[in-house]
Design an enzyme around this catalytic site. Sequence first.
Site, PDB file in Angstrom:
ATOM      1  N   HIS A  88       0.816  -1.212   0.000  1.00  0.00           N
ATOM      2  CA  HIS A  88       0.000   0.000   0.000  1.00  0.00           C
ATOM      3  C   HIS A  88       0.854   1.268   0.000  1.00  0.00           C
ATOM      4  O   HIS A  88       0.339   2.372  -0.213  1.00  0.00           O
ATOM      5  CB  HIS A  88      -0.919  -0.012   1.233  1.00  0.00           C
ATOM      6  CG  HIS A  88      -2.181   0.781   1.050  1.00  0.00           C
ATOM      7  ND1 HIS A  88      -2.468   1.484  -0.093  1.00  0.00           N
ATOM      8  CD2 HIS A  88      -3.248   0.983   1.882  1.00  0.00           C
ATOM      9  CE1 HIS A  88      -3.632   2.089   0.031  1.00  0.00           C
ATOM     10  NE2 HIS A  88      -4.126   1.794   1.230  1.00  0.00           N
TER      11      HIS A  88
ATOM     12  N   ASP B  58      -2.293   2.330  -4.489  1.00  0.00           N
ATOM     13  CA  ASP B  58      -3.505   2.768  -3.805  1.00  0.00           C
ATOM     14  C   ASP B  58      -4.646   1.784  -4.040  1.00  0.00           C
ATOM     15  O   ASP B  58      -4.568   0.907  -4.903  1.00  0.00           O
ATOM     16  CB  ASP B  58      -3.911   4.163  -4.290  1.00  0.00           C
ATOM     17  CG  ASP B  58      -2.933   5.232  -3.821  1.00  0.00           C
ATOM     18  OD1 ASP B  58      -2.320   5.039  -2.754  1.00  0.00           O
ATOM     19  OD2 ASP B  58      -2.772   6.252  -4.533  1.00  0.00           O
TER      20      ASP B  58
END
Length: 410
Positions: free
Chosen positions: A373, A377
């Site tokens: 992450h 995204d």
Amino acid sequence: MILEMKVPSPGESIKEVEIATWLVKDGDYVEKDQAIAEVDSDKATLELPAEASGIITLKAEEGDAVAVGAVVCLIDTDGAKPSGSAPAAETKPVAEAPKVEAKPEPKAEAPKAAPTSYAANTPSPAAKKILDEKNIQPSDIVGTGRDGRITKDDAVNAVPSMGTPTGGNRGSSRTKLSMLRRKVAERLVAAKNETAMLTTFNEVNMTPINTVRNEYKDAFKAKHGGLGLGYMSFFTKAVTRALQLYPDVNSMIDGTDKIAYDFCDISVAVSGPKGLMVPVVRSAENLTFRGVEAEIKRLAIRARDGQITVDDMTGGTFTISNGGVFGSMLSTPIINPPQSGILGMHNIIERPIAVNGQVEIHPMMYVALSYDHRIIDGRESVGFLVAVKEALENPLELLMNGDAKKALEL
């Protein structure tokens, strides 16, 4: 002449290897290029071939860690090759030695129990730290040090209690992990600790792929020399398409920089005799279905036969792992660092689903995308997995440009 055989460098970043197995014995005659040992590096298990013919003298034991460039054996090139089994020499009868009556030895007195010392079962500082990590109480161990003290070796060899036995065989064994397995363990822990790993899930209706495979798999096999048309080529093509649509998934973090790639080197996780291996299909976006199937088969055979090389497993921009071959229904695959994403395939199970307002039974597969992450995204990760799903559920249009025969080179 005595030839010193040194450990060759398996790869640029590898400084040390471990002698996994000697395939010859000390004093054996070996032929040039004969495999004499299997050596483990942190990336692969490789065979060590003899550099000349002659009598071999081993200079390292199995399990020894040796530096690249170190001498592991000597080969006497002047040693004569054995000419086969020599005829047995005639043996003359030997006169029997006179029998001597054995006198019974006096029984040794049982050693007296040492008086209990205040130091008994007291661990040294190093031993105490190890016992605390293992959650073992000092009172559960018999110390072998002076006055019954618990030494560091006592703590290292201590095993947690398995409870009160109730009968039956309760044996155990301890074996050293191979260098490859230790490196895999280290990398997996690092991936969990050093990345912001998340997993997103979806499901795929496998009916369209099964329809294409059932129609063309026999012709594909006949045309391409026995090569099978499996699921991996469809998934690889779907992944390379999705990586081009969502390039962030095909990128990596290097310090404070982001490295993006305009090619798709797909790592394929396979289970080999020495453990998990991840060989790479290079530039998979340029390969046809036949090319993908042929390359995966080649790499899988090399991994199974222990012939995989460090170069075969170097690089890779994205990984595919197929836990479905072992029956896994759902999992959260771990990223293969420094990559940023991994796709997990699972088993195919017929389940009822709603299709145009009707309940139908179709072969379904859960798919999982684990991603970092820090660089990917939610929009990119979910969009990537949906793109994979769309391609797999409409392979004729999205992966074959509407012409299955041309795509399969039939």
